[in-house]
Scaffold this active site. Structure first.
Site, PDB file in Angstrom:
ATOM      1  N   ASP A 341       0.833  -1.196   0.000  1.00 16.98           N
ATOM      2  CA  ASP A 341       0.000   0.000   0.000  1.00 16.98           C
ATOM      3  C   ASP A 341       0.875   1.257   0.000  1.00 16.98           C
ATOM      4  O   ASP A 341       1.774   1.400   0.822  1.00 16.98           O
ATOM      5  CB  ASP A 341      -0.889  -0.057   1.251  1.00 16.98           C
ATOM      6  CG  ASP A 341      -1.782   1.158   1.403  1.00 16.98           C
ATOM      7  OD1 ASP A 341      -1.891   1.935   0.437  1.00 16.98           O
ATOM      8  OD2 ASP A 341      -2.380   1.314   2.490  1.00 16.98           O
ATOM      9  N   HIS A 512      -3.793   3.813   6.877  1.00 16.29           N
ATOM     10  CA  HIS A 512      -2.750   3.375   5.952  1.00 16.29           C
ATOM     11  C   HIS A 512      -1.373   3.536   6.591  1.00 16.29           C
ATOM     12  O   HIS A 512      -1.148   4.426   7.417  1.00 16.29           O
ATOM     13  CB  HIS A 512      -2.818   4.173   4.652  1.00 16.29           C
ATOM     14  CG  HIS A 512      -4.111   4.031   3.926  1.00 16.29           C
ATOM     15  ND1 HIS A 512      -4.337   3.042   2.992  1.00 16.29           N
ATOM     16  CD2 HIS A 512      -5.267   4.736   4.011  1.00 16.29           C
ATOM     17  CE1 HIS A 512      -5.565   3.158   2.519  1.00 16.29           C
ATOM     18  NE2 HIS A 512      -6.154   4.180   3.118  1.00 16.29           N
TER      19      HIS A 512
END
Length: 699
Positions: A341, A512
């Site tokens: 990610d 994240h």
């Protein structure tokens, strides 16, 4: 088992739950065997080759000493295990030792046949040939492929999610097997007038539908599952996901009446799913939604680790922390490629734990005991909602959940026991008027400024149940997604104009991984190749630099774009092709019927308006019977621009008369003359270019 690989290849239906899942310990054992780099049995097969070669040289020396004169023929035969020829020649040259010769070559012959059969099953002899240069780290069933050729290589094909935040979908292909990781949507930009959603273009999957074995979903956010109902109508294959993820998918399928025709399978963390020549293991991670998972994809060329959206949270509100131990185990065994990610790759430091937001909520509730509190957050952030509920219960407030998606997620989470709401705390919005404002909390959607979300309607005084007052405290518990900053600012301004207090400091933590979190993953996994995903180009470039800092070779950190076909093997990683990709627009019930041409017309209409010119011609004589009449919409205010429209009318009359005088009977040419004449006039007079639509009626 073939060579050093131990994948359980299945040609049967992938939806058989018992056969398609494995416990974590068995998955770990098979993961170790499945990795081609540990092909020790491949190296053992090379030993008989050298032994046989030594015996061949001995046989050649004996032949030379005996003076048989057929050394070359025997060498060719001995080089490929022709034991029978060696036995016959040795028997002819030493007749005095016939008995001994029969026994000794017989033993050698048996050993050679055994070694030859190990080297190539089903064949004891073969003609002389150059030895094959096989890769020891590749299973024998995988044929070597020249550089630039996709044969014998894993193809990674992102069909979305690499130039934007959203619409994540990636295909993994090896020979006759394709699996698809995630199937998300994107929300329209400001220039996509009238568009509701954007879903990925899956033309490549439709063209190879016989290869597609299933969708493997990492978590339940819209940018990872939102397009599934639309894509499953075209590619009906099984869907795999964790418990909460599958529940959210099933809710979407129920709305479209697709439950009966869609095969689904819930997978637990630590379990694996066999899909063709792939095996996919689910690994526990943390994110802003429960049941997020990383995927260890065991392929014939090596292990690919796909993190999905993730963060490292050692103290999550619900459930266990990320399974870093499993990441380390995979890194110890060897990971060919890491697809991580990139959303927060430009942000230094660590991502804060979700629990830190709870402390902020507690401080806000304690400070504003005499105010009604409205908290806007993502509907899918169950942990955030849980902390709001806990704080409201602590201060004796009733909780109202408002917003369609928020209500849906709350119902699903409560059914699955992913959220705990104390009895008597949750009330219906219809009961809101029965309680003093200072004793209530409203949890709503609209943290991203969506025009039809609950908070936006409250700010615009369009909500039927809630009216913003100067005593209200509005908490924005989110960070604007790139592209939504202006919409969020508009909502904040509208709330401020109504006198409400807006709080958005320290009320949100990201879901994240930041730079230090990514460094930890790289240090545990030690991938040979780094393939940054999930983010705009600047985000992925930041992760590429980080990967190089963590020891990945410069040429092994690869930036790819949507539609690229990345061919991956133990030795190579290169883009070899490009396939159709992009977005398909969803407008109402229409999917794909609105394209770039329609959008351009909508933009032109929005910017310049439209002028319609209507006239009537006689069918045979082509004489003008009525008109031309001019109708304007979105161009000028007619009552204040009568002089302009009269001049425009005169221009159109002259253009029509000119065509009729020249006996132009082609209506297409007449329309073009009208458009050109009127367009030139309006540009010279107004510096505007409205859409001009001539209409000719026939009588």
């Amino acid at each position: 088992m073939n060579g050093g690989i131990n994948l359980e290849l299945e040609n049967q239906n992938t939806t058989e739950a018992k056969e398609n899942t494995q416990p974590a310990n068995q998955a770990a054992e098979q993961g170790a065997e499945a990795r081609p780099a540990e092909g020790t049995s491949t190296r053992r097969r090379r030993k008989p080759s050298s032994s046989r070669s030594g015996k061949s040289r001995d046989g050649q020396a004996k032949t030379a000493q005996a003076g048989d004169g057929q050394a070359e023929g025997k060498k060719a035969q001995a080089g490929d295990g022709q034991a029978e020829g060696k036995k016959t020649q040795a028997a002819r040259k030493e007749p005095a030792k016939k008995d001994a010769a029969k026994k000794e070559p017989a033993k050698k012959d048996a050993g050679k046949r055994e070694n030859a059969s190990k080297r190539e099953p089903g064949r004891e002899t073969r003609p002389a040939a150059k030895p094959q240069n096989q890769n020891q780290n590749r299973p024998a069933r995988v044929k070597s492929a020249p550089k630039g050729d996709g044969k014998g290589k894993l193809k990674i094909i992102p069909l979305g999610g690499l130039e934007q935040i959203g619409m994540n979908i990636t295909a993994f292909e090896y020979e006759d097997t394709i699996i698809v990781v995630d199937c998300g949507l994107a929300f329209p930009g400001d220039d996509m007038l009238g568009i509701d959603l954007v879903i990925p273009d899956v033309t490549y999957l439709k063209n190879n539908i016989d290869k597609v074995k299933g969708f493997v979903i990492t978590h339940g956010h819209e940018d990872h599952i939102g397009a599934l109902p639309y894509i499953l109508e075209q590619i009906n294959v099984p869907v795999y996901g964790t418990k909460l993820t599958m529940a959210l998918i099933e809710h979407k399928l129920k709305e479209r009446g697709m439950m009966r025709n869609t095969k689904r399978k819930v997978v637990k963390h630590g379990q694996s799913v066999n899909l063709g020549c792939f095996r996919v293991e689910y690994i526990k991670t943390n994110h802003s939604i429960q049941d997020a998972a990383a995927l260890a994809i065991y392929t014939p060329v090596g292990t690919v680790l796909h993190t999905g959206d993730f963060k490292i949270d050692y103290t999550p509100v619900f459930g266990d922390p990320i399974d870093l131990q499993r990441f380390a185990e995979l890194g110890k065994k060897g990971v060919l490629a890491l697809m991580a990610d990139s959303t927060n790759a430009i942000r230094p430091g660590f991502t804060m734990s979700e629990r830190t937001v709870g402390k902020t909520f507690d401080a806000i509730f304690a400070e504003h005991k005499n105010n009604r509190i409205i908290v806007a957050t993502f509907a899918s952030n169950v942990d955030r909602v849980q902390q709001i509920v806990n704080t409201a219960h602590k201060y004796g407030r009733k909780v109202v959940v408002e917003g369609r998606s928020m209500v849906t997620v709350m119902e699903i989470a409560r059914e699955l026991d992913y959220i705990n709401v104390p009895e008597g705390t949750l009330i219906d919005i219809e009961q809101l008027r029965n309680y003093p404002p200072e004793s209530t909390v409203i949890i709503s959607t609209g943290s991203q400024g969506e025009s039809m979300a609950a908070l936006s309607r409250m700010a615009a005084s369009l909500h039927k149940k809630v009216t913003i007052t100067p005593s209200d405290v509005v908490v924005l518990s989110s960070t604007p997604i790139p592209g939504n900053e202006k919409a969020v600012a508009n909502v904040v301004n509208e709330l401020s104009m109504k006198g409400a207090t807006v709080i958005n400091q320290d009320t949100h933590v990201s879901g994240h991984a930041c730079q230090e979190d990514l460094k930890l993953i790289y240090s545990l996994v030690h991938p040979k190749y780094a393939i940054p995903i999930h983010g705009e180009h600047r985000h992925r470039m930041a992760q590429k630099e980080l990967a190089q800092f963590m020891g990945v070779e410069k040429d092994n950190a690869v930036i790819i774009n949507s539609g690229d076909v990345l061919a991956l093997s133990e030795d190579t990683c290169e883009v070899i092709d490009h396939v159709t990709s992009g977005g398909i627009f969803v407008d109402g019930l229409g999917v794909g019927d609105v394209g770039n041409i329609v959008l351009r017309d909508r933009q032109n209409l929005a910017q310049n308006g439209i002028i319609v010119v209507v006239l009537t011609l006689e069918k045979r004589s082509n004489q003008l019977l009525a008109g031309p009449d001019i109708v304007s919409r979105g161009f000028v205010y007619v009552r204040e621009s009568e002089d302009l429209l009269e001049e425009a009318h005169a221009v159109v009359v002259d253009a029509v008369d000119d065509c009729l005088n020249r006996h132009v009977s082609d209506w297409g040419k007449i329309k073009n003359v009208i458009k050109d004449s009127l367009s030139d006039f309006l540009w010279k007079r107004m510096k505007r270019s409205p859409m001009i639509l001539p209409i000719i009626m026939e009588v």
